[in-house]
Design a protein around this motif. Structure first.
Motif, PDB file in Angstrom:
ATOM      1  N   VAL A   1       1.789   6.511  10.201  1.00  0.00           N
ATOM      2  CA  VAL A   1       2.650   5.554  10.889  1.00  0.00           C
ATOM      3  C   VAL A   1       2.619   4.249  10.102  1.00  0.00           C
ATOM      4  CG1 VAL A   1       2.973   4.195  12.993  1.00  0.00           C
ATOM      5  CG2 VAL A   1       2.297   6.607  13.134  1.00  0.00           C
ATOM      6  N   ARG A   2       3.814   3.799   9.692  1.00  0.00           N
ATOM      7  CA  ARG A   2       3.900   2.583   8.890  1.00  0.00           C
ATOM      8  C   ARG A   2       4.613   1.481   9.650  1.00  0.00           C
ATOM      9  NH1 ARG A   2       7.342   2.786   3.677  1.00  0.00           N
ATOM     10  NH2 ARG A   2       8.877   1.703   4.959  1.00  0.00           N
ATOM     11  N   THR A   3       4.063   0.297   9.559  1.00  0.00           N
ATOM     12  CA  THR A   3       4.706  -0.900  10.107  1.00  0.00           C
ATOM     13  C   THR A   3       4.829  -1.919   8.984  1.00  0.00           C
ATOM     14  OG1 THR A   3       2.493  -1.510  10.886  1.00  0.00           O
ATOM     15  CG2 THR A   3       4.037  -0.688  12.539  1.00  0.00           C
TER      16      THR A   3
ATOM     17  N   TRP B   1       6.985   4.921  -8.583  1.00  0.00           N
ATOM     18  CA  TRP B   1       6.321   3.701  -8.123  1.00  0.00           C
ATOM     19  C   TRP B   1       7.356   2.782  -7.473  1.00  0.00           C
ATOM     20  CZ3 TRP B   1       1.191   3.114  -8.191  1.00  0.00           C
ATOM     21  CH2 TRP B   1       0.442   3.919  -9.058  1.00  0.00           C
ATOM     22  N   HIS B   2       7.000   2.204  -6.358  1.00  0.00           N
ATOM     23  CA  HIS B   2       7.958   1.349  -5.673  1.00  0.00           C
ATOM     24  C   HIS B   2       7.229   0.332  -4.799  1.00  0.00           C
ATOM     25  CE1 HIS B   2       6.921   4.453  -2.790  1.00  0.00           C
ATOM     26  NE2 HIS B   2       7.222   3.592  -1.837  1.00  0.00           N
ATOM     27  N   ALA B   3       7.939  -0.726  -4.479  1.00  0.00           N
ATOM     28  CA  ALA B   3       7.546  -1.608  -3.374  1.00  0.00           C
ATOM     29  C   ALA B   3       8.516  -1.269  -2.246  1.00  0.00           C
ATOM     30  CB  ALA B   3       7.669  -3.071  -3.778  1.00  0.00           C
ATOM     31  N   ASP B   4       8.021  -1.120  -1.044  1.00  0.00           N
ATOM     32  CA  ASP B   4       8.869  -0.620   0.043  1.00  0.00           C
ATOM     33  C   ASP B   4      10.109  -1.482   0.236  1.00  0.00           C
ATOM     34  OD1 ASP B   4       7.287   1.582   0.595  1.00  0.00           O
ATOM     35  OD2 ASP B   4       6.039   0.480   2.028  1.00  0.00           O
ATOM     36  N   THR B   5      11.255  -0.805   0.268  1.00  0.00           N
ATOM     37  CA  THR B   5      12.574  -1.429   0.491  1.00  0.00           C
ATOM     38  C   THR B   5      12.729  -2.764  -0.251  1.00  0.00           C
ATOM     39  OG1 THR B   5      11.881  -2.398   2.625  1.00  0.00           O
ATOM     40  CG2 THR B   5      12.924  -0.255   2.698  1.00  0.00           C
TER      41      THR B   5
ATOM     42  N   CYS C   1       2.928  -2.373  -6.298  1.00  0.00           N
ATOM     43  CA  CYS C   1       3.757  -1.170  -6.232  1.00  0.00           C
ATOM     44  C   CYS C   1       2.836  -0.043  -5.801  1.00  0.00           C
ATOM     45  CB  CYS C   1       4.338  -0.799  -7.588  1.00  0.00           C
ATOM     46  SG  CYS C   1       5.408  -2.033  -8.327  1.00  0.00           S
ATOM     47  N   HIS C   2       3.384   0.994  -5.193  1.00  0.00           N
ATOM     48  CA  HIS C   2       2.562   2.127  -4.809  1.00  0.00           C
ATOM     49  C   HIS C   2       3.346   3.426  -4.940  1.00  0.00           C
ATOM     50  CE1 HIS C   2       4.632   0.952  -1.055  1.00  0.00           C
ATOM     51  NE2 HIS C   2       4.656   2.256  -0.800  1.00  0.00           N
ATOM     52  N   ARG C   3       2.618   4.515  -4.911  1.00  0.00           N
ATOM     53  CA  ARG C   3       3.273   5.831  -4.872  1.00  0.00           C
ATOM     54  C   ARG C   3       2.302   6.821  -4.266  1.00  0.00           C
ATOM     55  NH1 ARG C   3       2.430   9.252 -10.275  1.00  0.00           N
ATOM     56  NH2 ARG C   3       4.369  10.308  -9.793  1.00  0.00           N
TER      57      ARG C   3
HETATM   58 FE   LIG Z   1       6.295   3.399   0.104  1.00  0.00          FE
END
Ligand SMILES: [Fe+2]
Length: 346
Positions: A325-327, A159-163, A309-311
């Motif tokens: 594609v992520r922005t 699980w993480h929050a991006d960067t 958080c996501h995974r």
């Molecule tokens: Fe992510």
């Protein structure tokens, strides 16, 4: 303290965590020289949700909002993101800030129009491994993450929050799926608001007094193996408040994640390790604050990276069959954060 230890020369100040490379690691990373410098803290443009009408009437007069769970996640139907007005985009930001993540099906966005759409929300961020200036390609993984964890110190499927290790971590993020297997590759999000609310008053007080050590070092060491690209910037440790307040909603949110947090700055190592065990258990046992999304080609998710958080759920689908594609845009610097970096990959 044990002043004779060579390891003391390779410790991130205050975090107490070693910075040496994992012994099994790809030796190419030792020779890698990141082309970009470290970032400095800055003040991004004001969050667009501040400009929204709280009733969101411009958006909800044309879209239907379907809550997917009580605490997180809303499906918006009846609209194309590509057709939204600036007013509706602002109201969408507020909805995302409140609900954590908002989903859409059958969208006609392209990469270029997604970049254009998302630029409304601020200055586009660039992932440490991202070579394109404006977006990053997201794939899936069908390897056995339980087995992979023997070879890398980075919790690949965590699980993480991006960067979240950045000084200005992303506020809003969008992922649009261009290619996807018929089954597998779902993404799940957990509400930071819900994770905070679920704590007892004593644990709320404990976490509110702590800073979580978010690091890019473990990802840095893995990324060359995993994605085949050298990281753009040197590794960084940043101490963010373990509980933070959302600037627009005013709600408190849990700000600890499994993917990038290695401990708590104010604690001794043994205390930190045990509390991190609890923190990871708390996220993994948050079914009452979780939404799981089944992707299709053309599906879009927009989330608030500050309060979720996501995974991606690991699966056995064909490698290469999942591509999105992520922005993201830069968020504000946390209320207090301390930054340490190791420019020479010590
Ligand atoms: Fe992510």
């Amino acid at each position: 303290m044990a002043p004779h230890l060579e390891a003391l020369n390779h410790i991130s100040p205050d975090s107490g965590h070693p910075t040496v490379l994992h012994p099994n690691f790809n030796p190419r990373i030792k020779d890698w020289v990141p082309p970009d410098p470290l970032r400095k803290a800055f003040t991004p443009p004001q969050d667009r949700a501040f400009f929204a009408d709280p009733s969101k009437k411009a958006l909800l007069s044309v879209a239907t909002a379907i809550p997917l769970t009580e605490n997180i996640g809303t499906l918006l139907t009846g609209i194309q993101l590509s057709q939204l007005t600036p007013t509706q985009k602002d109201e969408l930001a507020l909805l995302v800030a409140e609900r954590g993540v908002v989903f859409f099906r059958d969208q006609d966005l392209t990469t270029d129009s997604q970049v254009s759409f998302f630029s409304h929300y601020g200055i586009l961020d660039k992932h440490p491994a991202q070579k394109d200036v404006k977006h990053v390609t997201i794939k899936g993984s069908s390897t056995d993450w339980r087995k992979d964890s023997a070879y890398t110190p980075w919790p690949l499927a965590g699980w993480h929050a991006d960067t979240s290790f950045e000084i200005n971590p992303p506020s809003y993020a969008m992922l649009r799926m261009e290619e996807h297997p018929p089954v597998g590759g779902d993404t799940a999000w957990v509400s930071g608001y819900g994770l905070y609310d679920a704590l007892s008053p004593a644990y709320k007080t404990l976490f509110e007094g702590l800073h979580a050590v978010h690091t890019s070092r473990l990802q840095y060491e893995t990324i060359l193996d995993l994605w085949g690209v050298g990281p753009n910037r040197p590794p960084i440790d940043t101490h963010h408040p373990a509980v933070r307040t959302h600037p627009v909603t005013g709600l408190k949110s849990w700000n600890v994640n499994e993917g990038f947090v290695t401990g708590f700055a104010e604690l001794k190592k043994a205390e930190s390790d045990k509390l991190l065990d609890f923190a990871n258990f708390h996220i993994h046992s948050a079914d009452d604050n979780l939404v799981r999304w089944k992707w299709e080609v053309g599906s879009v998710a927009m989330w608030d990276n500050r309060v979720t958080c996501h995974r991606v759920i690991p699966g056995k689908y064909a490698p290469g069959s999942r591509r999105g594609v992520r922005t993201t845009v830069f968020g504000e610097k946390r209320e207090y954060c301390f930054v340490w970096w190791c420019g020479e990959l010590c």
